[in-house]
Design a protein around this motif. Structure first.
Motif, PDB file in Angstrom:
ATOM      1  N   ALA A 483       0.845  -1.196   0.000  1.00 38.88           N
ATOM      2  CA  ALA A 483       0.000   0.000   0.000  1.00 38.88           C
ATOM      3  C   ALA A 483       0.880   1.245   0.000  1.00 38.88           C
ATOM      4  O   ALA A 483       1.672   1.457   0.921  1.00 38.88           O
ATOM      5  CB  ALA A 483      -0.905   0.001   1.228  1.00 38.88           C
ATOM      6  N   ASN A 489      -0.916   1.200  -5.864  1.00 34.26           N
ATOM      7  CA  ASN A 489      -0.437   0.126  -5.010  1.00 34.26           C
ATOM      8  C   ASN A 489       0.133  -0.989  -5.872  1.00 34.26           C
ATOM      9  O   ASN A 489      -0.074  -1.013  -7.085  1.00 34.26           O
ATOM     10  CB  ASN A 489      -1.570  -0.372  -4.127  1.00 34.26           C
ATOM     11  CG  ASN A 489      -2.026   0.717  -3.178  1.00 34.26           C
ATOM     12  OD1 ASN A 489      -1.250   1.613  -2.844  1.00 34.26           O
ATOM     13  ND2 ASN A 489      -3.272   0.665  -2.761  1.00 34.26           N
ATOM     14  N   SER A 513      -4.661   5.769  -5.420  1.00 35.58           N
ATOM     15  CA  SER A 513      -5.061   6.077  -4.064  1.00 35.58           C
ATOM     16  C   SER A 513      -3.980   6.743  -3.262  1.00 35.58           C
ATOM     17  O   SER A 513      -2.935   7.110  -3.768  1.00 35.58           O
ATOM     18  CB  SER A 513      -5.505   4.796  -3.404  1.00 35.58           C
ATOM     19  OG  SER A 513      -4.562   3.785  -3.703  1.00 35.58           O
ATOM     20  N   SER A 515      -2.841   5.441  -0.127  1.00 37.61           N
ATOM     21  CA  SER A 515      -3.020   4.351   0.836  1.00 37.61           C
ATOM     22  C   SER A 515      -2.101   4.467   2.039  1.00 37.61           C
ATOM     23  O   SER A 515      -0.919   4.753   1.893  1.00 37.61           O
ATOM     24  CB  SER A 515      -2.803   3.022   0.137  1.00 37.61           C
ATOM     25  OG  SER A 515      -3.693   2.912  -0.946  1.00 37.61           O
ATOM     26  N   VAL A 518      -3.287  -1.519   4.995  1.00 39.05           N
ATOM     27  CA  VAL A 518      -3.977  -2.578   4.257  1.00 39.05           C
ATOM     28  C   VAL A 518      -4.187  -3.791   5.162  1.00 39.05           C
ATOM     29  O   VAL A 518      -3.323  -4.132   5.958  1.00 39.05           O
ATOM     30  CB  VAL A 518      -3.202  -2.975   2.976  1.00 39.05           C
ATOM     31  CG1 VAL A 518      -1.775  -3.380   3.284  1.00 39.05           C
ATOM     32  CG2 VAL A 518      -3.925  -4.093   2.230  1.00 39.05           C
ATOM     33  N   VAL A 533      -8.099  -1.725   1.660  1.00 36.95           N
ATOM     34  CA  VAL A 533      -7.040  -0.720   1.641  1.00 36.95           C
ATOM     35  C   VAL A 533      -7.531   0.580   2.271  1.00 36.95           C
ATOM     36  O   VAL A 533      -8.606   1.077   1.929  1.00 36.95           O
ATOM     37  CB  VAL A 533      -6.579  -0.448   0.193  1.00 36.95           C
ATOM     38  CG1 VAL A 533      -5.413   0.517   0.186  1.00 36.95           C
ATOM     39  CG2 VAL A 533      -6.191  -1.750  -0.490  1.00 36.95           C
ATOM     40  N   ASN A 535      -7.514   4.414   2.607  1.00 42.67           N
ATOM     41  CA  ASN A 535      -7.194   5.586   1.786  1.00 42.67           C
ATOM     42  C   ASN A 535      -7.800   6.833   2.411  1.00 42.67           C
ATOM     43  O   ASN A 535      -8.401   6.777   3.468  1.00 42.67           O
ATOM     44  CB  ASN A 535      -7.792   5.412   0.388  1.00 42.67           C
ATOM     45  CG  ASN A 535      -7.185   4.264  -0.363  1.00 42.67           C
ATOM     46  OD1 ASN A 535      -5.974   4.099  -0.354  1.00 42.67           O
ATOM     47  ND2 ASN A 535      -8.015   3.458  -0.975  1.00 42.67           N
ATOM     48  N   ASN A 568     -11.736   4.250   1.566  1.00 42.41           N
ATOM     49  CA  ASN A 568     -11.206   2.893   1.663  1.00 42.41           C
ATOM     50  C   ASN A 568     -11.794   1.999   0.581  1.00 42.41           C
ATOM     51  O   ASN A 568     -12.911   2.212   0.125  1.00 42.41           O
ATOM     52  CB  ASN A 568     -11.519   2.304   3.039  1.00 42.41           C
ATOM     53  CG  ASN A 568     -10.705   2.974   4.131  1.00 42.41           C
ATOM     54  OD1 ASN A 568     -10.012   3.956   3.871  1.00 42.41           O
ATOM     55  ND2 ASN A 568     -10.782   2.455   5.324  1.00 42.41           N
TER      56      ASN A 568
END
Lengths: 626, 208
Positions: A483, A489, A513, A515, A518, A533, A535, A568
C-alpha cells in the motif's frame, strides 16, 4: 517502569526534532489539494515552479520527475470561474455547517418544535418517507433497518405545513434518551441558478446515542435541502430553508456495547510514550511508534514490544492480574552498538528466525535474539541485517518456503534530502522518489542477505506505508500487497522460484489512491483473500469533485483526483480473474483520513469483521476541522 | 475556507474578506502548514467497526462498539490479552492516549485458539492456511502476523465458532505445501498443532 520526566523527554525531542519534523511527510492530503487546486493554480505561480526545476538540476534522481510534474502543472489549469465558484460554495458550506448547523443541532437536541419550524420559509415544501418497505440486516447483536424515498408514495409523503417537518424531526429526537454525537453535514452543494443566493444541498444527519433502555442506537438520514441565504446574519435569525426532502433513513440498534476500554485497568496508560495532545505544538508528530504483540517467554500471556522515535526500546510485559509493566532494561533489550538512533526505524516484529521455539525481536534498527524467554541479545551485527533510515514497517514470512523466516522492510522517500537539493513535494503517481522496499532472505546460522534485486521484490521506489503477505493464488508461496501513498499500489505475485512478478495492473487491485494501510483476509470464507485498503475519504473533496468533471483537466487527471478522496477500498474476487472493488458499494469506504485497519472476528460468528482507524492531527475540539 | 488548498493557490481579496473568521474559518495556501500551525486536519475522526453480515455485506456497528475512539489512531492489533477466547483490541494513537486496550464484551460464543508448531516449516507456522469445517460450514484463515500498518499481532488464530460445539475437521496447508488434517476438535480450547504429528496439545479456555 522507565521514568519519563518531562524535562528529559523534551530534551530528547529537541535534540531529534530536526530529523523528525520532516521525517514523515503529510500523507495523502497533498494529492487531493494538489490535484484540485494545484491544477487550478494561477499563472503567476508557474514561473516560480519553473524556477524550482532549475534548482533541481543538481539532483538527477528527482529532476526528470519534477520536470514532468511541472509540465502537468502548466497544462492543467482549472478555469478561473470554476475556481471562484468552488471557493464560494465551500464558504457557504462552512456557514451552513458551522453557523446554521450549530443552531439546528441545538434545536434538535432540545426537541423544540417551534425552533425547528422557525428555520423554514413560509413557502416551504417538504417530503418525508412513508414507505413501509424497510430493508433489514443483522450482524450478531447489531441490527439495521433502512428505507428510501419511493415515488409511488410521493403524494402522501408531502408535508402540509412547515410545522410537520419539525414534528417529524422531534419524533426522531424523542427516540433518544441521550445523544452523544450529532452531525449536520453538507455532502453535495449546487447553485441551481447563477448569481442567485439559492443553494441546493444533500445533507447528512447522523445521531448517535442511547434509547430509553440505555441501549446504543443510531439514526442516519440523507435529505435534499434547499437553502436561501442572502447574508450571514440570516443564518441564525431568519428562516432559510425552502425545501427539505428526506431521501434515505437508517436506524441501527444493539442490545449492548461490543467492547469495553481497559487501558487503565491494564496499566497501559503508563506506557512510556508521548501523546500529541499533551505536547506543545512544536513537539507533535504524525507518527510516534509501532508495536508487535507475541508471547515471547511462552508463559501463555501476550507481551508487547514497541519501537518508537524516542531513544529507548519498550517491552510491555504481561504480568499478574492482566497488567502490563515495562521490562525492556530488565530483559536486556539493550542495543550493544550504541543507542537506537531516533527516527532511524519504526521496525517492530517478532520472528523466530532460528526456529528455537522462542520468538526473536526486531525493534528499531536492531535484531535481538530471545534467550529462552529470559533475556535478549543484540545480534544485529552478526545477522548482516541493515536498516535504512526511516524503516516504516516489517513484514515477516517465509517467502521461499525453506523453513526459515524472511524479512520484508518498508521504506518511503528519504526525509533527509541530499544537501542543497530543493526537492518538491510528491506528486500524483510518482515513482522513483526514494528507497525501494527490501527483502532480506534468512540464509541460516542467524544470517540474512538482501535479495531485493534478484527476487524483484522492491515494489518500485514508491512511498510505502504498509504491506501484507497474503495468498493471491492457490500455492503455498506467500504473495505481497503493498500500500503506497501518492500513487498506485503494488501486487507482487510470488512465482515460487525465489522471484516475484508485478501483477498490479492485471489484478485490478492497484487502485489510484493515497493508501496508508492494508488488511488482508478471507471475509467470506470462500478461499479467496479479500484486500481492504485504507485511503483518504474527504467530504470536502467529494463536494468539490461534484463541481468539476473530466472535461476540466488533461486526460487521466480527473480519475486520479477522484481516487484521491474516494476512501477505503475492498477488493474481492470469486475466481482466478481480476479483483472487483466494492468498498463504496458496500458502504465501508467513508472512514476518513484512514490509517491501519485490521480484520478480526469481534462477535465470534466465524466471519472476520473490519476495524478501521482514522484521523490525522487534532488540536482543538472547539475549532473547525480542515 | 477551512479546507486545505495548495501551497501556491491564491484566493482573491474579496474572497479573503468573506471568510467567517469569527467562527473559525481560515485560509491556508499550503496544507502542510496546517499541522505546523496547530490547525485541525481531519481531526477527531472516529474509528469504525464494520460487522460482517455475510456475503461481503457489513453493518456499521461503530455506534455500539465503544471502541470508535477519536484519538488520531494509526494502528489496530487484535489480541486475546485475557485468554478468554475472544479477540480484544489494542489501538495505537498519536493523541488521546498512545495505547488503548479494549476488552471484548460480546455475548459468550464458542471459540478455538490455534497455534502451529512447524517442524519442516518455520517453527511459528507463519504462512500456513487453515480451513475449519463443521456442519457444512467453512472458515478459512491464514497465519500472517502483520495486517494493517505499524503493528503486528501474535502468531495465533482466534476463531469464533458461534454456537458450534466442535469442529469436524481442520485442514492445515503448511508453508511446505504439505496438507495435514485434524479431526473432531472440541470448541473452547487452546490447541497446538504440530506439523506431521497427530498429537494435539489442548487446554480448556475459560470464556468470560
Amino acid at each position: 517502569m522507565k521514568p519519563i520526566s518531562r524535562s528529559s523527554t523534551t530534551f530528547d525531542l529537541m535534540k531529534h526534532h530536526r530529523f523528525l519534523s520532516c521525517a514523515f511527510r503529510v500523507a495523502g492530503l497533498c494529492i487531493f489539494s494538489s490535484c484540485i487546486i494545484n491544477l487550478g493554480c494561477t499563472q503567476n505561480s508557474k514561473s516560480e515552479k519553473k524556477g524550482n526545476v532549475g534548482r533541481l538540476d543538481s539532483n538527477p534522481v528527482v529532476s526528470s520527475n519534477a520536470e514532468q510534474r511541472m509540465k502537468e502543472y502548466a497544462e492543467a489549469a482549472l478555469d478561473e470561474k470554476k475556481q471562484e465558484f468552488i471557493h464560494q460554495s465551500e464558504h457557504i458550506t462552512f456557514e451552513i455547517e458551522r453557523v446554521f448547523g450549530k443552531e439546528w443541532k441545538s434545536a434538535f437536541k432540545a426537541k423544540n418544535v417551534a425552533r425547528l419550524t422557525d428555520f423554514l420559509l413560509p413557502e416551504f415544501a417538504g417530503k418525508v418517507i412513508k414507505s413501509k418497505d424497510w430493508k433489514t440486516k443483522t450482524a450478531s447483536v447489531v441490527s439495521e433497518k433502512s428505507r428510501t424515498f419511493d415515488e409511488s408514495n410521493a403524494e402522501t409523503s408531502k408535508l402540509e405545513k412547515p410545522v410537520n417537518l419539525a414534528e417529524y424531526l422531534v419524533e426522531i429526537s424523542k427516540k433518544f434518551e441521550s445523544i452523544s454525537q450529532l452531525k449536520f453535514r453538507v455532502l453535495k452543494i449546487k447553485r441551481p441558478i447563477d448569481d442567485q443566493p439559492i443553494w441546493s444541498c444533500k445533507v447528512l444527519i447522523d445521531v448517535v446515542g442511547e434509547d430509553s433502555e440505555k441501549h446504543p442506537q443510531q439514526f442516519e438520514s440523507e435529505q435534499a435541502v434547499v437553502f436561501e441565504i442572502r447574508n450571514k446574519a440570516e443564518l441564525t435569525s431568519h428562516p432559510v430553508i425552502a425545501e427539505w426532502n428526506v431521501e434515505k433513513e437508517i436506524w441501527r440498534h444493539s442490545d449492548r456495547y461490543l467492547m469495553e476500554e481497559v487501558t487503565e485497568a491494564t496499566l497501559l496508560h503508563e506506557v512510556p510514550l508521548l501523546d500529541n495532545w499533551k505536547l506543545d505544538l512544536e513537539f507533535t508528530e504524525q507518527y510516534w511508534f509501532q508495536y508487535a504483540v507475541e508471547d515471547y517467554d511462552l508463559d501463555g500471556e501476550l507481551d508487547i514490544a514497541i519501537a518508537s522515535n524516542l531513544a529507548y526500546p519498550i517491552l510491555m510485559q504481561h504480568s499478574r492480574g492482566n497488567r502490563y509493566l515495562e521490562t525492556a532494561a530488565e530483559r536486556n533489550v539493550i542495543p550493544i552498538e550504541g543507542a537506537i538512533k531516533v527516527g532511524s526505524s519504526f521496525g517492530c516484529a517478532w520472528l523466530d528466525y532460528d526456529n528455537d521455539g522462542y520468538p526473536d525481536l526486531i525493534l528499531g534498527n536492531k535484531l535481538y535474539h530471545n534467550n529462552r524467554g529470559l533475556e535478549f541479545t543484540d545480534v544485529t551485527f552478526e545477522s548482516n541485517l541493515q536498516f535504512q533510515r526511516e524503516c516504516m514497517g516489517i513484514n515477516i514470512a517465509d517467502y521461499d518456503c525453506d523453513g526459515l523466516l524472511d524479512i520484508y522492510m518498508l521504506y518511503q522517500s528519504p526525509a533527509v534530502r541530499p544537501q542543497g537539493a530543493n526537492v518538491p513535494e510528491q506528486w500524483v503517481n510518482e515513482t522513483n522518489t526514494g528507497y525501494e522496499n527490501q527483502l532480506w532472505k534468512n540464509i541460516g546460522n542467524g544470517k540474512f542477505k538482501n535479495v531485493t534485486k534478484v527476487a524483484n521484490a522492491g515494489g518500485g521506489k514508491r512511498h510505502t506505508h504498509a504491506a501484507n503477505w497474503f495468498f493471491y493464488d492457490d500455492d503455498a508461496f506467500p504473495d505481497l500487497y503493498i500500500a503506497n501513498d501518492f500513487g498506485k499500489n503494488v501486487l507482487l505475485r510470488n512465482k515460487g522460484d525465489g522471484t516475484f512478478e508485478d501483477i498490479s495492473a492485471e489484478s485490478q487491485a492497484e487502485g489510484y489512491s493515497t493508501s496508508m494501510g492494508v488488511s488482508t483476509g478471507d471475509l467470506n470464507n470462500d478461499g479467496k483473500t479479500e484486500i481492504y485498503v485504507a485511503n483518504m475519504y474527504s467530504k470536502m473533496g467529494r463536494r468539490i469533485i461534484g463541481q468539476v468533471s473530466d472535461d476540466d483537466y488533461p486526460e487521466g487527471i480527473y480519475p486520479q483526483i477522484q481516487g484521491s478522496c474516494a476512501g477505503n477500498r475492498l477488493y474481492t474476487r470469486s475466481d482466478d480473474g481480476p479483483f472487483k472493488e466494492i468498498g463504496e458499494k458496500n458502504l465501508i469506504h467513508d472512514v476518513g483520513w484512514a490509517f491501519g485497519p485490521t480484520f478480526m472476528d469481534v462477535d465470534g460468528d466465524g466471519l472476520l469483521d473490519i476495524y478501521a482507524t482514522t484521523g490525522f492531527m487534532s488540536f482543538d475540539r472547539e475549532k473547525p476541522d480542515g | 475556507m477551512t479546507q486545505p488548498l495548495d501551497r501556491k493557490a491564491q484566493i482573491s481579496n474579496d474572497q479573503l474578506a468573506e471568510l467567517d473568521v469569527e467562527n473559525g474559518e481560515f485560509w491556508v495556501d499550503n496544507p502542510f502548514k496546517m499541522p505546523e500551525n496547530g490547525d485541525n486536519l481531519s481531526a477527531y475522526e472516529r474509528n469504525r467497526l464494520y460487522l460482517n453480515a455475510g456475503n461481503l455485506d457489513f453493518v456499521n456497528a461503530s455506534f455500539a462498539s465503544a471502541c470508535d475512539i477519536d484519538s488520531d489512531s494509526r494502528t489496530a492489533v487484535a489480541m486475546d490479552y485475557d485468554n478468554d477466547g475472544d479477540e480484544d483490541l489494542l489501538v495505537g494513537n498519536v493523541g488521546g492516549g498512545p495505547m488503548r486496550l479494549f476488552r471484548n464484551n460480546r455475548p459468550v460464543q464458542n471459540s478455538l485458539k490455534i497455534r502451529l508448531r512447524g517442524t519442516e516449516s518455520n517453527k511459528q507456522g507463519i504462512g500456513s492456511r487453515l480451513t475449519l469445517s463443521s456442519g457444512g460450514k467453512k472458515i478459512v484463515r491464514d497465519l500472517f502476523p502483520a495486517n494493517g500498518f505499524m503493528g503486528s499481532g501474535p502468531c495465533e488464530l482466534v476463531i469464533g465458532l458461534g454456537q458450534t460445539e466442535s469442529v469436524d475437521e481442520i485442514t492445515i496447508r503448511w508453508p511446505t505445501g504439505k496438507i495435514q488434517t485434524v479431526e473432531g476438535v472440541k470448541a473452547n480450547a487452546e490447541i497446538v498443532i504440530t506439523e506431521g504429528s497427530n498429537e494435539i496439545e489442548s487446554k480448556t479456555i475459560d470464556a468470560k
